[in-house]
Design a protein around this motif. Structure first.
Motif, PDB file in Angstrom:
ATOM      1  N   ALA A 241       5.508  10.723   0.597  1.00  0.00           N
ATOM      2  CA  ALA A 241       4.217  10.165   0.160  1.00  0.00           C
ATOM      3  C   ALA A 241       3.925   8.857   0.899  1.00  0.00           C
ATOM      4  O   ALA A 241       2.792   8.613   1.321  1.00  0.00           O
ATOM      5  CB  ALA A 241       4.231   9.937  -1.344  1.00  0.00           C
ATOM      6  N   GLU A 242       4.949   8.032   1.059  1.00  0.00           N
ATOM      7  CA  GLU A 242       4.768   6.761   1.759  1.00  0.00           C
ATOM      8  C   GLU A 242       4.449   6.994   3.231  1.00  0.00           C
ATOM      9  O   GLU A 242       3.612   6.296   3.816  1.00  0.00           O
ATOM     10  CB  GLU A 242       6.019   5.894   1.588  1.00  0.00           C
TER      11      GLU A 242
ATOM     12  N   GLU B 211      -2.242   7.633   7.139  1.00  0.00           N
ATOM     13  CA  GLU B 211      -3.633   7.300   6.808  1.00  0.00           C
ATOM     14  C   GLU B 211      -3.970   5.882   7.277  1.00  0.00           C
ATOM     15  O   GLU B 211      -5.053   5.641   7.808  1.00  0.00           O
ATOM     16  CB  GLU B 211      -3.859   7.419   5.308  1.00  0.00           C
TER      17      GLU B 211
ATOM     18  N   ASP C 244       2.556   1.819  -3.382  1.00  0.00           N
ATOM     19  CA  ASP C 244       1.656   2.431  -4.366  1.00  0.00           C
ATOM     20  C   ASP C 244       1.661   3.951  -4.235  1.00  0.00           C
ATOM     21  O   ASP C 244       1.693   4.669  -5.232  1.00  0.00           O
ATOM     22  CB  ASP C 244       0.231   1.901  -4.200  1.00  0.00           C
ATOM     23  N   ALA C 245       1.657   4.436  -3.000  1.00  0.00           N
ATOM     24  CA  ALA C 245       1.696   5.888  -2.772  1.00  0.00           C
ATOM     25  C   ALA C 245       3.019   6.469  -3.272  1.00  0.00           C
ATOM     26  O   ALA C 245       3.051   7.531  -3.897  1.00  0.00           O
ATOM     27  CB  ALA C 245       1.505   6.202  -1.291  1.00  0.00           C
TER      28      ALA C 245
ATOM     29  N   GLU D 108       0.836  -1.207   0.000  1.00  0.00           N
ATOM     30  CA  GLU D 108       0.000   0.000   0.000  1.00  0.00           C
ATOM     31  C   GLU D 108       0.872   1.258   0.000  1.00  0.00           C
ATOM     32  O   GLU D 108       0.619   2.212  -0.740  1.00  0.00           O
ATOM     33  CB  GLU D 108      -0.896  -0.024   1.242  1.00  0.00           C
ATOM     34  N   LEU D 109       1.915   1.254   0.797  1.00  0.00           N
ATOM     35  CA  LEU D 109       2.813   2.402   0.870  1.00  0.00           C
ATOM     36  C   LEU D 109       3.594   2.559  -0.433  1.00  0.00           C
ATOM     37  O   LEU D 109       3.840   3.678  -0.892  1.00  0.00           O
ATOM     38  CB  LEU D 109       3.774   2.247   2.048  1.00  0.00           C
TER      39      LEU D 109
ATOM     40  N   ALA E  45       0.853   7.936   3.497  1.00  0.00           N
ATOM     41  CA  ALA E  45       0.005   6.741   3.409  1.00  0.00           C
ATOM     42  C   ALA E  45       0.062   5.952   4.716  1.00  0.00           C
ATOM     43  O   ALA E  45      -0.938   5.369   5.144  1.00  0.00           O
ATOM     44  CB  ALA E  45       0.448   5.864   2.235  1.00  0.00           C
TER      45      ALA E  45
ATOM     46  N   LYS F 155       3.029   6.616  -7.143  1.00  0.00           N
ATOM     47  CA  LYS F 155       2.241   7.740  -7.655  1.00  0.00           C
ATOM     48  C   LYS F 155       3.022   9.045  -7.556  1.00  0.00           C
ATOM     49  O   LYS F 155       3.031   9.855  -8.479  1.00  0.00           O
ATOM     50  CB  LYS F 155       0.921   7.855  -6.896  1.00  0.00           C
ATOM     51  N   GLU F 156       3.700   9.242  -6.420  1.00  0.00           N
ATOM     52  CA  GLU F 156       4.485  10.468  -6.236  1.00  0.00           C
ATOM     53  C   GLU F 156       5.655  10.504  -7.204  1.00  0.00           C
ATOM     54  O   GLU F 156       5.945  11.534  -7.808  1.00  0.00           O
ATOM     55  CB  GLU F 156       4.992  10.567  -4.796  1.00  0.00           C
TER      56      GLU F 156
ATOM     57  N   THR G 278       9.245  10.501  -2.404  1.00  0.00           N
ATOM     58  CA  THR G 278       8.526   9.220  -2.313  1.00  0.00           C
ATOM     59  C   THR G 278       8.377   8.792  -0.863  1.00  0.00           C
ATOM     60  O   THR G 278       7.334   8.258  -0.478  1.00  0.00           O
ATOM     61  CB  THR G 278       9.206   8.099  -3.126  1.00  0.00           C
TER      62      THR G 278
END
Length: 140
Positions: free
Chosen positions: A100-101, A107, A41-42, A38-39, A104, A45-46, A97
């Motif tokens: 962004a991770e 979250e 993926d974040a 999941e991390l 995530a 994207k970044e 990155t």
């Protein structure tokens, strides 16, 4: 003081009596893998959104060294220390990155989906990577 000593000595017996289960290591490993994906993926994207105009080899190094590399099961590589511009690009992208991770991760923590052990392991991974990047950025 005596109360604490008495409670401390009887706690193992109470745990056995109540039959509190031990941590399921296989479940924790699976959970950790799911969180890392999941991390990653974040981070992907970044990286995709922030890498325009950056040397493609540098982008691939960031990808390999990030959690994205864990998801893809690629080997980690180090940036070329002889090329200052590429190293600076690498550090900048890698820090983006990681940010962004980390977002995530926060979250995921707020959702309560993962155990504190799993979240803590991911947090330690980010801390270590940021320390490595700081040392890399301080090299002449």
């Amino acid at each position: 003081m005596t109360t604490l000593l008495l409670q401390g000595l009887t706690l193992p017996a109470v745990i056995r009596l109540v039959k509190i289960p031990a941590d399921d290591q296989e479940r924790l490993r699976t959970e950790y893998g799911t969180l890392l994906a999941e991390l990653a993926d974040a981070g992907e994207k970044e990286l995709t959104g922030s890498s325009s105009g950056v040397d493609p080899q540098t982008v691939e190094r960031v990808r390999a060294d990030s959690l994205i590399g864990v998801r893809d099961e690629r080997g980690a590589s180090s940036p070329d220390p002889d090329h200052d511009e590429r190293r600076e690009q690498y550090i900048r992208l890698r820090l983006l990155t990681i940010a962004a991770e980390r977002g995530a991760l926060l979250e995921a923590r707020a959702r309560g989906t993962y155990s504190s052990q799993t979240l803590g392991a991911a947090q330690r991974r980010f801390d270590l990577e940021e320390t490595r990047l700081q040392a890399l950025s301080e090299q002449p």
